[in-house]
Design an enzyme around this catalytic site. Structure first.
Site, PDB file in Angstrom:
ATOM      1  N   CYS A  87       0.779  -1.231   0.000  1.00  0.00           N
ATOM      2  CA  CYS A  87       0.000   0.000   0.000  1.00  0.00           C
ATOM      3  C   CYS A  87       0.815   1.288   0.000  1.00  0.00           C
ATOM      4  O   CYS A  87       0.798   2.044  -0.966  1.00  0.00           O
ATOM      5  CB  CYS A  87      -0.903  -0.043   1.226  1.00  0.00           C
ATOM      6  SG  CYS A  87      -1.770   1.464   1.516  1.00  0.00           S
ATOM      7  N   HIS A 143      -2.407   6.918   4.236  1.00  0.00           N
ATOM      8  CA  HIS A 143      -1.317   5.959   4.488  1.00  0.00           C
ATOM      9  C   HIS A 143       0.038   6.441   3.976  1.00  0.00           C
ATOM     10  O   HIS A 143       0.857   5.655   3.498  1.00  0.00           O
ATOM     11  CB  HIS A 143      -1.658   4.587   3.900  1.00  0.00           C
ATOM     12  CG  HIS A 143      -1.082   3.467   4.717  1.00  0.00           C
ATOM     13  ND1 HIS A 143      -1.094   2.150   4.307  1.00  0.00           N
ATOM     14  CD2 HIS A 143      -0.453   3.463   5.919  1.00  0.00           C
ATOM     15  CE1 HIS A 143      -0.520   1.386   5.222  1.00  0.00           C
ATOM     16  NE2 HIS A 143      -0.125   2.169   6.212  1.00  0.00           N
TER      17      HIS A 143
END
Length: 588
Positions: A87, A143
């Site tokens: 990610c 993130h």
């Protein structure tokens, strides 16, 4: 059998998708005029979506994605398109147009309590677009760092922000934790249990559209993240419909779907409630359809806004290959690491630089695409770093302020059927440390059709290594070919990576290994989850981890004062102004 209500719901979705597709095929006079204006950008990023998990990629699986199908089938489908295997690495490469070895994200995602973020000297896409006069908005998953406000979306170029900062959360209660869902559908009251250090802070933040910093939004609790993202996008587009300004915009929608915990709205799971689908597939496929339906409503809004859709470029991508799920979803074949249905026909999965972890579904849809390329499938070679130079170039912007890019402007090759991709090579990654979520093989490079993988790889000066490379045999490798040394594949002939041809093509092997070493020598130290976080030269090497233990419904906010990357005072207390912005009661 599927019930009548389900069939009616599916029919409505298909009608909307067909209408979107028909709109896409009509080039009006307004389109030709708008082409001279800077285009808008809608970037949709799915989470953990496999290559084989959309209907337009494989219609035999029965996955219901009519809105994505309508966009993809009237745009350009990218079937030779790559991202990173995890990610934060993909999101950082997307936002900067640079390889992860230059950013520090080559080994790990950014963990909840780690005082680290993408370095502030890196320029993000929305910052380039702000320079070019754009409005920018982001709704969904970040993130990319949040231990200081400087690393959060509002300080990295986005005018508006709503969403969650961490890597995973419960879809309805918005608790920052990775665990199994409490229920396969309508999981509105579930809270993960604590396991060791308690990371379960509340993680949904919102800035509004008046220039404020993001603060915890407790009103989002019990509302599905897909609906929150959908409604924020609709609100943004609706304001564009009433605004007198003709300012171009970029809207970035990084969905939670389909990252775990696996749960979805019951009405989407019920679409698959028949003997054809296993229990795991019913939830997973429903989770996919949930995102598709939200996008359908967003597209309905976009196409209803005058002069907006005709001048918008829509981009879709997943952030990495799908991870293994339950056995009834995986349908695994082989081992080390084997092939799972989610990423078929490719080997491997999320966290790994086999094709299954890095080659994903993607497409570009726009009325600005020439008629000749609409409805086509492209096998041209692209990488996630290519989006920044492509978008900024289309916007009429400049990348002069950016550090040197690894991405290329894709637009000429996307719009010209006979124009080759400017990309001839791609670094999958180099993880020079034994730990980290980026699993073995630790290094990989593609040049042309050839791909080399190394089970482990050292870089001088990182982790006590005194040399960079070479790619050595490793008796501990779980693949017998990698145990012998580097492996080489011809992806044109063997996209599933079944046959090592290193012995047959030594010249190609040596060429790729030499280039891999050149790139490795340009690498920065990777970010890790323990001090000093990125080597002894990292400015915040002595900064504290987030203390945690505050409980699941206390917002997980920045814990260092926002003074930039200040080596003399790297983590000052959060000042009174910032405390007020985050709500005083959470700092009592």
């Amino acid at each position: 059998s599927v019930g009548c209500n389900s069939l009616q719901h599916r029919g409505n979705m298909l009608k909307m998708a067909i209408s979107v597709g028909c709109v896409a095929l009509v080039v009006t006079c307004a389109t030709l005029v708008s082409a001279a204006k800077p285009p808008n950008f809608l970037f949709i990023l799915a989470d953990d979506l496999g290559y084989n998990e959309l209907n337009f990629m494989n219609s035999t699986r029965g996955i219901i994605t009519p809105h994505l199908d309508g966009l993809a089938n009237t745009g350009v489908i990218l079937k030779n398109y790559y991202v990173q295997p995890i990610c934060s690495p993909t999101r950082s490469a997307l936002m900067t147009g640079r390889y992860t070895i230059r950013l520090g994200t080559q080994s790990n995602v950014i963990y909840w309590d780690t005082p680290w973020g993408i370095p502030l000297n890196e320029t993000f896409i929305p910052q380039n677009l702000k320079d070019a006069g754009y409005d920018t908005a982001m709704f969904g998953k970040w993130h990319l760092g949040m231990f200081k406000e400087s690393y959060t979306p509002r300080k990295r170029g986005f005018d508006e922000h709503m969403g969650y900062y961490q890597g995973c959360e419960s879809a309805y209660t918005h608790i920052a934790a990775c665990c199994r869902a409490g229920s396969p559908d309508d999981d509105k009251n579930f809270v993960c249990s604590s396991n060791g250090k308690d990371y379960r802070g509340y993680d949904w933040f919102k800035s509004g559209h008046n220039g404020a910093l993001s603060t915890p939004d407790l009103s989002a609790n019990t509302t599905n993240s897909a609906y929150l993202i959908r409604d924020a996008a609709i609100d943004f587009l609706s304001r564009k419909a009433t605004a007198t300004s003709t300012t171009p915009w970029m809207m970035y929608l990084p969905f939670q779907n389909i990252h775990g915990p696996y749960t979805c709205d019951k009405k989407y799971r019920d679409l698959y409630n028949n003997s054809r689908f296993s229990a795991g597939e019913q939830t997973m496929f429903g989770y996919i359809t949930e995102m598709d339906t939200a996008l359908g409503v967003i597209m309905e809004t976009l196409t209803s806004v005058p002069d907006q859709y005709d001048n918008t470029v829509i981009i879709f991508s997943s952030d990495n290959g799908a991870p293994p799920a339950s056995d009834d979803v995986n349908h695994k074949v082989g081992s080390n690491p084997g092939w799972i249905a989610r990423n078929h026909p490719f080997r491997g999965y999320k966290t790994l630089i086999w094709e299954g972890g890095t080659r994903v579904a993607g497409f570009v849809h726009s009325p600005l695409l020439p008629k000749a390329v609409r409805g086509t499938i492209s096998e041209k070679f692209y990488h996630v770093t290519d989006w920044l130079p492509t978008i900024v170039s289309l916007a009429g912007g400049s990348t002069a302020r950016n550090l040197p890019l690894d991405g290329h402007d894709m637009w000429p090759s996307l719009t010209g059927a006979d124009t080759p991709s400017p990309r001839t090579e791609m670094l999958y990654g180099i993880n020079p440390i034994s730990s980290g979520q980026a699993g073995a093989p630790k290094a990989g490079l593609r040049v042309g059709d050839y791909k080399v993988l190394c089970w482990s790889y050292t870089i001088a000066g990182i982790g006590n290594a005194t040399s960079t490379g070479p790619c050595k045999p490793c008796a501990g490798a779980n693949d017998p070919e990698l145990a012998k040394g580097p492996v080489l594949f011809n992806l044109r002939d063997d996209p599933s990576e079944t046959t090592n041809i290193a012995d047959k093509e030594p010249d190609q092997l040596n060429k790729l290994l030499a280039r891999l070493k050149e790139l490795a020598e340009q690498s920065v130290e990777p970010q890790t989850w323990v001090a000093p976080y990125q080597g002894d030269s990292y400015y915040c090497k002595d900064c504290p981890l987030h203390p945690g233990g505050t409980g699941p419904f206390v917002p997980w906010v920045s814990w260092c004062g926002d003074n930039g990357e200040n080596k003399e005072n790297p983590c000052p207390p959060v000042d009174a102004r910032q405390r007020q912005q985050r709500h005083d009661k959470y700092w009592s």
